[in-house]
Write a protein that holds these residues in place. Sequence first.
Motif, PDB file in Angstrom:
ATOM      1  N   LEU A  81      18.923  -0.322 -15.879  1.00  0.00           N
ATOM      2  CA  LEU A  81      17.682   0.245 -16.413  1.00  0.00           C
ATOM      3  C   LEU A  81      16.491  -0.663 -16.126  1.00  0.00           C
ATOM      4  CD1 LEU A  81      18.828   1.721 -19.853  1.00  0.00           C
ATOM      5  CD2 LEU A  81      18.158   2.971 -17.801  1.00  0.00           C
ATOM      6  N   TYR A  82      16.674  -1.966 -16.314  1.00  0.00           N
ATOM      7  CA  TYR A  82      15.595  -2.910 -16.014  1.00  0.00           C
ATOM      8  C   TYR A  82      15.244  -2.872 -14.523  1.00  0.00           C
ATOM      9  CZ  TYR A  82      15.824  -5.092 -20.646  1.00  0.00           C
ATOM     10  OH  TYR A  82      15.781  -5.331 -21.988  1.00  0.00           O
ATOM     11  N   ALA A  83      16.251  -2.806 -13.673  1.00  0.00           N
ATOM     12  CA  ALA A  83      16.008  -2.760 -12.225  1.00  0.00           C
ATOM     13  C   ALA A  83      15.256  -1.486 -11.850  1.00  0.00           C
ATOM     14  CB  ALA A  83      17.330  -2.852 -11.464  1.00  0.00           C
ATOM     15  N   LEU A 106       2.067  -0.320  -5.728  1.00  0.00           N
ATOM     16  CA  LEU A 106       1.867  -0.098  -4.306  1.00  0.00           C
ATOM     17  C   LEU A 106       1.032   1.153  -4.063  1.00  0.00           C
ATOM     18  CD1 LEU A 106       2.515  -0.996  -1.427  1.00  0.00           C
ATOM     19  CD2 LEU A 106       4.582   0.380  -1.539  1.00  0.00           C
ATOM     20  N   GLU A 107       1.315   2.230  -4.785  1.00  0.00           N
ATOM     21  CA  GLU A 107       0.525   3.457  -4.648  1.00  0.00           C
ATOM     22  C   GLU A 107      -0.928   3.222  -5.033  1.00  0.00           C
ATOM     23  OE1 GLU A 107       2.633   6.281  -7.058  1.00  0.00           O
ATOM     24  OE2 GLU A 107       4.141   6.671  -5.510  1.00  0.00           O
ATOM     25  N   LYS A 108      -1.166   2.446  -6.110  1.00  0.00           N
ATOM     26  CA  LYS A 108      -2.543   2.140  -6.529  1.00  0.00           C
ATOM     27  C   LYS A 108      -3.251   1.296  -5.474  1.00  0.00           C
ATOM     28  CE  LYS A 108      -5.296   0.064 -10.198  1.00  0.00           C
ATOM     29  NZ  LYS A 108      -6.275  -0.435  -9.252  1.00  0.00           N
ATOM     30  N   ASP A 109      -2.535   0.312  -4.921  1.00  0.00           N
ATOM     31  CA  ASP A 109      -3.137  -0.523  -3.880  1.00  0.00           C
ATOM     32  C   ASP A 109      -3.495   0.299  -2.645  1.00  0.00           C
ATOM     33  OD1 ASP A 109      -2.875  -2.710  -5.504  1.00  0.00           O
ATOM     34  OD2 ASP A 109      -1.130  -3.554  -4.456  1.00  0.00           O
ATOM     35  N   ILE A 110      -2.633   1.241  -2.285  1.00  0.00           N
ATOM     36  CA  ILE A 110      -2.908   2.100  -1.130  1.00  0.00           C
ATOM     37  C   ILE A 110      -4.124   2.975  -1.399  1.00  0.00           C
ATOM     38  CG2 ILE A 110      -2.019   4.070   0.196  1.00  0.00           C
ATOM     39  CD1 ILE A 110       0.769   2.725  -0.020  1.00  0.00           C
ATOM     40  N   ALA A 111      -4.186   3.546  -2.600  1.00  0.00           N
ATOM     41  CA  ALA A 111      -5.333   4.391  -2.958  1.00  0.00           C
ATOM     42  C   ALA A 111      -6.631   3.579  -2.954  1.00  0.00           C
ATOM     43  CB  ALA A 111      -5.110   5.034  -4.327  1.00  0.00           C
ATOM     44  N   ASP A 112      -6.595   2.356  -3.499  1.00  0.00           N
ATOM     45  CA  ASP A 112      -7.787   1.497  -3.495  1.00  0.00           C
ATOM     46  C   ASP A 112      -8.194   1.137  -2.068  1.00  0.00           C
ATOM     47  OD1 ASP A 112      -7.936   1.568  -6.214  1.00  0.00           O
ATOM     48  OD2 ASP A 112      -7.182  -0.476  -6.542  1.00  0.00           O
ATOM     49  N   ASN A 123       7.699   0.250 -11.364  1.00  0.00           N
ATOM     50  CA  ASN A 123       6.435  -0.480 -11.509  1.00  0.00           C
ATOM     51  C   ASN A 123       5.910  -0.946 -10.150  1.00  0.00           C
ATOM     52  OD1 ASN A 123       6.399  -0.163 -14.275  1.00  0.00           O
ATOM     53  ND2 ASN A 123       7.337  -2.137 -14.686  1.00  0.00           N
ATOM     54  N   VAL A 124       6.795  -1.446  -9.314  1.00  0.00           N
ATOM     55  CA  VAL A 124       6.392  -1.900  -7.979  1.00  0.00           C
ATOM     56  C   VAL A 124       5.864  -0.715  -7.167  1.00  0.00           C
ATOM     57  CG1 VAL A 124       7.286  -2.788  -5.783  1.00  0.00           C
ATOM     58  CG2 VAL A 124       7.904  -3.910  -7.923  1.00  0.00           C
ATOM     59  N   ARG A 125       6.530   0.429  -7.272  1.00  0.00           N
ATOM     60  CA  ARG A 125       6.095   1.620  -6.545  1.00  0.00           C
ATOM     61  C   ARG A 125       4.711   2.062  -7.016  1.00  0.00           C
ATOM     62  NH1 ARG A 125       6.219   6.566  -8.013  1.00  0.00           N
ATOM     63  NH2 ARG A 125       7.811   6.337  -9.590  1.00  0.00           N
TER      64      ARG A 125
END
Length: 192
Positions: A55-57, A68-74, A63-65
């Motif tokens: 579950l933690y993994a 990454l999506e936010k960084d791509i959008a920015d 969270n990493v995904r």
Amino acid sequence: MTDDTTQSPEEQTVAEDFKGKIEDVLPEDQSEAPSEDAELAKLREDLATAKQDVLYAKAETQNVRRRLEKDIADTRAYAATGFARDILSVADNLSRALSVIPAELREDEKLKNLIAGLDATGREIDKVFASHGITRIASTGLPLDPNQHQAMLEIPSADAEPGTIVQELQAGYMIKDRLLRPAMVAVAKKPD
């Protein structure tokens, strides 16, 4: 050779010592041996730990995904920031050039088309800025906002409230919701 059924006293001593060591290792009572219930409880505990780790993994992967999506959008939204900053100086120079043309030159037939072309270029730059989310920051007559304005000097004024912008020295711009360049302004202060 000796017979297998009969042992010498030395062999008997060695055999008894070996038998004693084996008995020391083996539990005498079955209650001391690990029971199946204890093993089952240990396995259940290990399974619960493994489920928690999974579950933690999964949460960390999610969270990493998202990051990454936010960084791509920015990156997509603000990719033109460096280029836009460079073009601002071109727009500033064109605006300054247009503002210093005297009225009599604007009426001169020889220069009328040139000035009209420069005006059209200025409007086109504004249109391109607008299409890429670049907007001019309002300043004159507003209170100083340190997040959007940079006060360059103070001007004594009896008409304006202290801290109010009385003159824009250089236009400021935003790209979407981020500051591209602060407006450089003159701020009113109480007269001496």
